[in-house]
Design a protein around this motif. Structure first.
Motif, PDB file in Angstrom:
ATOM      1  N   ASN A 668      -0.919   8.096  -5.545  1.00 43.41           N
ATOM      2  CA  ASN A 668      -0.936   6.707  -5.997  1.00 43.41           C
ATOM      3  C   ASN A 668      -0.484   5.852  -4.824  1.00 43.41           C
ATOM      4  N   LEU A 669      -1.435   5.255  -4.131  1.00 43.29           N
ATOM      5  CA  LEU A 669      -1.127   4.511  -2.922  1.00 43.29           C
ATOM      6  C   LEU A 669      -1.040   3.010  -3.187  1.00 43.29           C
ATOM      7  N   SER A 670      -0.545   2.692  -4.364  1.00 43.14           N
ATOM      8  CA  SER A 670      -0.184   1.318  -4.716  1.00 43.14           C
ATOM      9  C   SER A 670       1.314   1.283  -4.981  1.00 43.14           C
ATOM     10  N   PRO A 671       1.948   0.119  -4.869  1.00 42.90           N
ATOM     11  CA  PRO A 671       3.418   0.058  -4.994  1.00 42.90           C
ATOM     12  C   PRO A 671       3.905  -0.099  -6.429  1.00 42.90           C
ATOM     13  N   VAL A 672       3.061   0.211  -7.398  1.00 44.05           N
ATOM     14  CA  VAL A 672       3.463   0.067  -8.801  1.00 44.05           C
ATOM     15  C   VAL A 672       3.468   1.434  -9.468  1.00 44.05           C
TER      16      VAL A 672
END
Length: 735
Positions: A668-672
């Motif tokens: 998961n390369l998003s910050p959420v």
């Protein structure tokens, strides 16, 4: 016992015949270092009335021949020549007694010895098939005709004359002229009494009459820069890695775990010698779980502060860290720790230093004769003439040399693309097509094929690795199928694309999603290594963690997630030193890794030390999970679970081992945090468990778990997971 002097009246014998003078042409060529056969003029030769003795000893006050304790003084002929006909019907055993202003010295005469190089060696050299060329050329301590000394041999086919100069001649190149051994282009001289540690060069007289000193291309020892002489050396090392050598090739490399730690030896721990490094580096690499260490070039190069990619002594380990046997000790220590040793090898080009390979005998020799073709357009160096038999032999034998003499387990060949293309970095009009009208360098192709085939035949268990940045077809295809024959190839496409993606702010990553997935289109076209090498963390490119967007926490999180994605992706992996603990500064060859960042007084447990702990766990989990390495070159070993979730910045895929057991990697390369995220997975696995999570607090993460402790069970053919932010999680079946 005092010598009897036949020059004294009371011991004088019958008058000697008149000494025949040298012909003017012979004398001039001999004294100028331009004679091809000094043994025909010097030494002892039967003549009417006795034996003619002639010696060339510049600087000597007197020269005498000593036979059975009797001293016979030779007459000076000027120019350092001394001669006399003595009344011996047959050539006797004799020595020379040399008189200097500071005393006398008794020595064996180099010009009484037969050639110390055999006809088979010369035949193989002419054919370009001497696979142990270092045993024929260079400086070798040996016993020849009952006398201990050093045999000097060098290939210089265009020279008028070649001599040996050294600290033992005060660098006078005329004292010891060598003899030509005919069509081979090899020159030879055995020098009694010269032994290990002697510094030397070859005094070359070109066919144009120019004279210069050259380091030995085949020297196995070299002086520490800025000094440039070659050094006579011999190995006395006794290896202790027999078990490693016997079993290193048991499993083909593309089916084995292969995780590489790339190191610049002089700067890993600045100031340490080979033997000191042997105490520290193998233990560190083993603790970190890497299977191999890759050494940036260790062959001797003229500038100690450089990275080593401009080699001047291809057969000598760089001397600043110790002797060749010290380097053997280092390799041995790695093997005894279970670590393979790969070294960077640079056959693409060599520097123009006038004391080294460039225009070695006064003409283009190792480089092509065409100046435009010889010049490397990018690096201010010369390219090798791969079409010349002896040059190709020099390089092929050099590859074998490192593997056989130093037990090297792999050669990573630098700058292969620059060798393969005639128009590499050249504009129109600066290159000529091959005989078929193409841009491929057919001689370079043949050389690489021969090198690979020879290394694999002679050195079981060794792997060759190409740094090849284009889409050349068949780099790792066997040579009998028309390929270049490498075992592995650096995946430069994956490296560029994935770094391009990971440097983007997460909000923009959805527009670059294909840069992460495109690698699977060609992942099985070659046997790949995924490299994050020294080239990616220098020259303003920034260290790996500094490439990442966001604040310091986010940068480290991206760094950790990226490494776990890399370790799970098909292909082997390579990581440059300092990146295993996320140092923020670019690599400096002067200062090395920023080890101080790991000081507990400086960083919290989960900071740099946490990243290092993650890399250690990545390697340990990797080595224990055949799904991550056993089928790296088999398309059946990979399956996308989720490859099109661009809006979520999520990637999920399965890796399978030979028995079909999988590992699931989810990034998961998003910050959420993504709650209750659904992934469709194979039904045959009843339960999964978390094997590694880069968001673990031990690594400096936030501690978001992918699921409840214990087993994760599919529901309706899918897994429902909590995906930590900027993280990669690995799952394996519950046993």
């Amino acid at each position: 016992m005092a010598l009897r002097d036949t020059t004294r009246p009371e011991s004088a014998g019958p008058a000697s015949p008149v000494t025949p003078p040298l012909a003017d042409a012979d004398r001039g060529r001999l004294l100028s270092g331009a004679h091809h056969d000094p043994h025909a003029l010097l030494g002892a030769h039967p003549v009417p009335g006795g034996t003619l003795f002639r010696a060339l000893r510049p600087g000597a006050r007197s020269v005498s021949v000593v036979v059975d304790g009797m001293r016979n003084t030779l007459t000076s002929e000027g120019g350092g020549l001394f001669a006399a006909v003595l009344p011996y019907a047959e050539i006797p055993a004799y020595t020379l007694l040399l008189g200097y202003d500071d005393g006398e010295q008794e020595v064996a005469d180099p010009y009484r010895f037969l050639p110390a190089l055999g006809e088979l060696d010369l035949h193989l050299i002419r054919e370009g098939r001497h696979e142990q060329l270092w045993q024929a050329l260079g400086a070798h301590v040996m016993t020849h005709q009952g006398v201990t000394g050093t045999r000097f041999t060098v290939w210089a086919p265009n020279a008028q004359g070649v001599g040996v100069a050294g600290d033992f001649t005060y660098w006078d190149g005329t004292q010891y002229p060598m003899r030509s051994l005919g069509a081979s282009g090899v020159w030879e001289l055995f020098l009694p009494g010269v032994g290990e540690g002697t510094r030397y060069k070859f005094h070359v007289t070109s066919r144009y009459g120019h004279r210069f000193l050259k380091a030995d291309p085949m020297a196995r020892g070299a002086e520490i820069p800025p000094d440039t002489a070659s050094v006579v050396t011999a190995s006395h090392y006794e290896w202790g890695d027999a078990e490693w050598m016997a079993h290193r090739g048991d499993t083909p490399v593309h089916e084995a775990p292969f995780s590489v730690y790339e190191v610049h030896l002089p700067s890993w721990r600045p100031g340490l010698t080979y033997r000191q490094l042997a105490e520290e580096l193998p233990a560190y690499v083993k603790e970190m779980g890497f299977t191999h260490v890759e050494l940036m070039p260790v062959a001797a190069h003229p500038f100690s502060g450089s990275w080593g990619y401009q080699v001047t002594s291809y057969y000598a380990p760089m001397p600043g860290l110790g002797s060749p046997d010290d380097f053997r000790f280092f390799v041995d220590a790695c093997h005894r720790a279970g670590i393979g040793v790969i070294m960077d090898w640079v056959p693409a080009h060599f520097p123009k230093d006038d004391w080294a390979l460039a225009r070695f005998d006064g003409d283009a020799l190792y480089e092509p004769g065409n100046p435009v073709r010889a010049e490397h357009p990018d690096w201010g160096t010369y390219e090798f003439d791969y079409g010349r038999t002896e040059v190709r032999n020099f390089l092929v034998a050099n590859a074998v040399y490192w593997c056989e003499e130093f037990h090297i387990d792999g050669l990573r060949v630098d700058a292969v693309a620059s060798m393969l293309y005639l128009d590499y970095s050249r504009d129109s009009g600066q290159w000529e097509p091959n005989v078929f009208g193409g841009r491929e360098d057919l001689d370079a192709v043949a050389f690489l094929q021969e090198m690979n085939a020879t290394v694999y035949r002679r050195c079981p268990g060794v792997v060759t690795i190409a740094e090849e940045s284009t889409a050349w077809d068949g780099v790792t295809r066997p040579t009998d199928g028309g390929g270049l024959g490498f075992g592995l190839k650096w995946n430069m496409g994956w490296m560029h694309d994935s770094l391009e993606y990971i440097q983007k702010e997460p909000v923009h990553r959805k527009y670059h999603h294909n840069e992460m997935t495109f690698s699977m289109v060609y992942a099985y076209s070659e046997n790949y290594v995924l490299p994050i090498s020294h080239d990616e963390v220098v020259h303003g490119k920034q260290a790996l963690v500094s490439k990442m967007p966001g604040d310091w926490w986010q940068r480290r999180a991206n760094h950790r997630a990226y490494l776990a994605y890399m370790w799970a992706h098909p292909g082997k992996q390579l990581l440059f030193m300092g990146q295993e603990f996320a140092q923020g500064g670019e690599w400096s060859a002067e200062h090395g890794p920023e080890w101080w960042l790991l000081d507990p007084e400086y960083c919290a447990a989960g900071d740099h030390r946490g990243v290092r702990e993650l890399v250690r766990d990545l390697n340990r989990c990797y080595r224990a999970t055949p799904a991550l390495w056993q089928r790296d070159t088999d398309p059946g070993g990979f399956r996308w679970v989720l490859g099109d979730a661009a809006d979520d910045n999520v990637f999920a895929f399965l890796r399978y081992d030979g028995a079909g057991s999988p590992l699931l990697s989810v990034s998961n390369l998003s910050p959420v945090v993504r709650q209750d995220y659904r992934l469709w997975i194979p039904q045959e696995i009843p339960a999964w468990e978390e094997a590694l999570n880069t968001d673990d607090v031990r690594y400096g993460g936030g501690g978001v778990a992918a699921g409840a402790p214990g087993a994760l069970k599919p529901e309706d053919g899918s897994l429902r997971l909590t995906l930590p932010p900027l993280a990669t999680v690995w799952f394996t079946p519950v046993r």
